[in-house]
Write a protein that holds these residues in place. Structure first.
Motif, mmCIF file in Angstrom:
data_model
loop_
_atom_site.group_PDB
_atom_site.id
_atom_site.type_symbol
_atom_site.label_atom_id
_atom_site.label_comp_id
_atom_site.label_asym_id
_atom_site.label_seq_id
_atom_site.Cartn_x
_atom_site.Cartn_y
_atom_site.Cartn_z
ATOM 1 N N LYS A 1 7.214 -16.234 0.425
ATOM 2 C CA LYS A 1 5.918 -15.186 0.118
ATOM 3 C C LYS A 1 5.613 -15.203 -1.458
ATOM 4 N N ASN A 2 4.328 -15.535 -1.624
ATOM 5 C CA ASN A 2 3.812 -15.807 -3.078
ATOM 6 C C ASN A 2 2.456 -15.303 -3.046
ATOM 7 N N GLY A 3 1.866 -14.751 -4.104
ATOM 8 C CA GLY A 3 0.622 -13.907 -4.063
ATOM 9 C C GLY A 3 0.240 -12.855 -3.144
ATOM 10 N N LEU A 4 -1.102 -12.803 -2.602
ATOM 11 C CA LEU A 4 -1.263 -11.792 -1.940
ATOM 12 C C LEU A 4 -1.276 -12.137 -0.351
ATOM 13 N N ARG A 5 -0.600 -11.352 0.575
ATOM 14 C CA ARG A 5 -0.439 -11.491 1.786
ATOM 15 C C ARG A 5 -0.741 -10.152 2.522
ATOM 16 N N ARG A 6 -1.146 -10.384 3.676
ATOM 17 C CA ARG A 6 -1.159 -9.293 4.566
ATOM 18 C C ARG A 6 0.225 -8.545 4.874
ATOM 19 N N THR A 7 0.013 -7.391 5.703
ATOM 20 C CA THR A 7 1.265 -6.713 5.866
ATOM 21 C C THR A 7 2.448 -7.389 6.475
ATOM 22 N N VAL A 8 3.647 -7.089 5.686
ATOM 23 C CA VAL A 8 4.880 -7.924 6.091
ATOM 24 C C VAL A 8 5.906 -6.782 6.424
ATOM 25 N N GLY B 1 11.732 -2.087 10.219
ATOM 26 C CA GLY B 1 10.517 -1.387 10.531
ATOM 27 C C GLY B 1 9.694 -1.159 9.413
ATOM 28 N N ASN B 2 10.083 -1.162 8.013
ATOM 29 C CA ASN B 2 9.450 -0.823 6.987
ATOM 30 C C ASN B 2 8.321 -1.706 6.687
ATOM 31 N N GLU B 3 7.166 -1.425 6.476
ATOM 32 C CA GLU B 3 5.735 -2.381 6.294
ATOM 33 C C GLU B 3 5.437 -2.291 4.666
ATOM 34 N N TYR B 4 5.176 -3.672 4.326
ATOM 35 C CA TYR B 4 4.542 -3.639 2.906
ATOM 36 C C TYR B 4 3.381 -4.568 2.927
ATOM 37 N N THR B 5 2.279 -3.934 2.194
ATOM 38 C CA THR B 5 1.155 -4.750 1.995
ATOM 39 C C THR B 5 0.872 -4.956 0.610
ATOM 40 N N GLY B 6 0.880 -6.293 -0.029
ATOM 41 C CA GLY B 6 0.444 -6.303 -1.352
ATOM 42 C C GLY B 6 0.904 -7.751 -1.975
ATOM 43 N N GLU B 7 1.239 -7.812 -3.266
ATOM 44 C CA GLU B 7 1.173 -8.984 -3.845
ATOM 45 C C GLU B 7 3.069 -9.350 -3.861
ATOM 46 N N TRP B 8 3.151 -10.776 -3.715
ATOM 47 C CA TRP B 8 4.615 -11.320 -3.839
ATOM 48 C C TRP B 8 4.412 -12.238 -4.904
ATOM 49 N N GLN B 9 5.771 -12.418 -5.428
ATOM 50 C CA GLN B 9 6.279 -13.579 -6.074
ATOM 51 C C GLN B 9 7.652 -14.138 -5.811
ATOM 52 N N VAL C 1 5.396 1.471 3.218
ATOM 53 C CA VAL C 1 5.560 2.659 4.228
ATOM 54 C C VAL C 1 6.996 2.482 4.980
ATOM 55 N N TRP C 2 7.815 3.435 4.611
ATOM 56 C CA TRP C 2 9.225 3.606 5.052
ATOM 57 C C TRP C 2 9.054 4.174 6.645
ATOM 58 N N LYS C 3 9.325 3.444 7.514
ATOM 59 C CA LYS C 3 9.452 3.884 9.052
ATOM 60 C C LYS C 3 10.267 4.928 9.346
ATOM 61 N N LYS C 4 11.381 5.131 8.728
ATOM 62 C CA LYS C 4 12.341 6.289 9.057
ATOM 63 C C LYS C 4 11.759 7.619 8.595
ATOM 64 N N SER C 5 11.198 7.623 7.245
ATOM 65 C CA SER C 5 10.620 8.982 6.727
ATOM 66 C C SER C 5 9.257 9.084 6.843
ATOM 67 N N GLY C 6 8.674 7.760 6.915
ATOM 68 C CA GLY C 6 7.033 8.065 6.772
ATOM 69 C C GLY C 6 6.677 7.933 5.327
ATOM 70 N N ALA C 7 7.259 7.776 4.380
ATOM 71 C CA ALA C 7 7.128 8.038 3.049
ATOM 72 C C ALA C 7 6.359 6.789 2.494
ATOM 73 N N ILE C 8 5.292 6.925 1.720
ATOM 74 C CA ILE C 8 4.432 5.599 1.283
ATOM 75 C C ILE C 8 4.584 5.986 -0.170
ATOM 76 N N TYR C 9 4.618 4.515 -0.687
ATOM 77 C CA TYR C 9 4.731 4.150 -2.237
ATOM 78 C C TYR C 9 3.460 3.462 -2.307
ATOM 79 N N ASN C 10 2.701 3.578 -3.383
ATOM 80 C CA ASN C 10 1.411 2.640 -3.507
ATOM 81 C C ASN C 10 1.391 2.714 -5.120
ATOM 82 N N GLY C 11 1.803 1.298 -5.573
ATOM 83 C CA GLY C 11 1.529 1.146 -6.945
ATOM 84 C C GLY C 11 2.210 -0.439 -7.297
ATOM 85 N N GLU C 12 2.759 -0.354 -8.701
ATOM 86 C CA GLU C 12 3.094 -1.468 -9.124
ATOM 87 C C GLU C 12 4.614 -1.775 -8.764
#
Length: 237
Positions: free
Chosen positions: A23-30, A35-43, A54-65
Motif C-alpha cells: 500500500k502506497n499513496g492514496l487508496r480506497r477503503t481498506v 473489520g476496522n476500515e481505513y480510507t486514506g494515504e499509505w506509505q 472507523v473501528w468496527k467494535k466501538s464505531g469510533a472514528i478518527y479523521n486526521g493525520e
C-alpha cells in the motif's frame, strides 16, 4: 557485462501478489481482519498522511493525520452514541505516536471540557478546565492534575489563586470569599490553609458580610511572622 532486465513473469506468484498488495499513496477503503476500515494515504504499507479510520467494535472514528501507522499530527476523534446513533466529538487537536500530544480540546461525557496542552495522553502544561459544576480552573498541569501556578474560579463566585501540587492547593496562595467579602493570603498544605492573614476585601459589595469588619492588627514585620509560622509548621511535617 550486459544488463539483463528481470521480467516479472519469471518471479514467483507469491512475490507478484505481495508487490501488488503493497500500500502506497492514496487508496480506497481498506478493511482489516478485525473489520476496522481505513480510507486514506499509505506509505510502505502503513497509514501515512491524511486518512480516516472507523473501528468496527466501538464505531469510533478518527479523521486526521497519520505517521507510520499511528495517529500523528492534527486530528479529530469522535464516538458513536448508542442512544441516538449519532457521532459526538471527543477530542480534536494534536497527536503524537498515537497519543494526544500538543494543544487540543477534549469533551467529557458530561458538560466538562478541557482545552490546553497534552503530553502522551495526559493533560500536561498549560490548560483550562471547565467543570460540570461551573467551576473553571486555568493554569498548569502535570499528568492530569493541577500542578504549578493556577487559578480556580468557583461557580459561587469564590476563587483561589496560587500554587498547586498533585491536584491540591499547596504552597502560597490567595482565597477570596465573595459572599463575605474577605481575602485569605497564606500557606496551604494538601488543600488546607495552615497559616496566613484574613482581611476584608470587597466587603461593601458582598451579599452576606460579617457583622463587624476584621480589625487591623499592626505588626512590626508581618511577613516575618508568617515566615516563622510557615517554617515552624514545615519542621513538624
Amino acid at each position: 557485462m550486459p544488463y539483463i532486465k528481470t521480467s516479472q513473469r519469471n518471479q514467483p506468484l507469491l512475490t507478484l501478489l505481495d508487490i501488488k498488495a503493497q500500500k502506497n499513496g492514496l487508496r480506497r477503503t481498506v478493511f482489516s481482519v478485525t473489520g476496522n476500515e481505513y480510507t486514506g494515504e499509505w506509505q510502505d504499507n502503513q497509514k501515512h498522511g491524511k486518512g480516516a479510520q472507523v473501528w468496527k467494535k466501538s464505531g469510533a472514528i478518527y479523521n486526521g493525520e497519520w505517521k507510520f501507522g499511528k495517529r500523528d499530527g492534527y486530528g479529530t476523534y469522535s464516538v458513536l452514541l448508542p442512544e441516538t446513533k449519532e457521532y459526538a466529538r471527543k477530542y480534536c487537536g494534536g497527536w503524537k505516536n498515537g497519543k494526544k500530544h500538543g494543544y487540543g480540546m477534549y469533551f467529557y461525557n458530561n458538560s466538562a471540557v478541557y482545552e490546553g496542552e497534552w503530553s502522551e495522553d495526559h493533560r500536561s502544561g498549560w490548560g483550562r478546565m471547565y467543570h460540570e459544576s461551573g467551576d473553571i480552573y486555568e493554569g498548569e498541569w502535570i499528568k492530569d492534575k493541577n500542578h504549578g501556578q493556577g487559578i480556580i474560579r468557583f461557580a459561587n463566585g469564590n476563587w483561589y489563586e496560587g500554587t498547586w501540587r498533585d491536584g491540591k492547593r499547596n504552597g502560597n496562595g490567595k482565597f477570596y470569599y465573595s459572599d463575605k467579602g474577605q481575602l485569605y493570603e497564606g500557606f496551604w498544605v494538601d488543600g488546607v490553609a495552615k497559616c496566613g492573614t484574613l482581611s476584608d476585601f470587597g466587603r461593601d459589595e458582598a451579599p452576606t458580610p460579617t457583622k463587624y469588619p476584621i480589625p487591623q492588627i499592626h505588626l512590626v514585620d508581618m511577613q516575618m511572622v508568617l515566615r516563622e509560622a510557615q517554617s515552624a509548621y514545615l519542621d513538624q511535617c
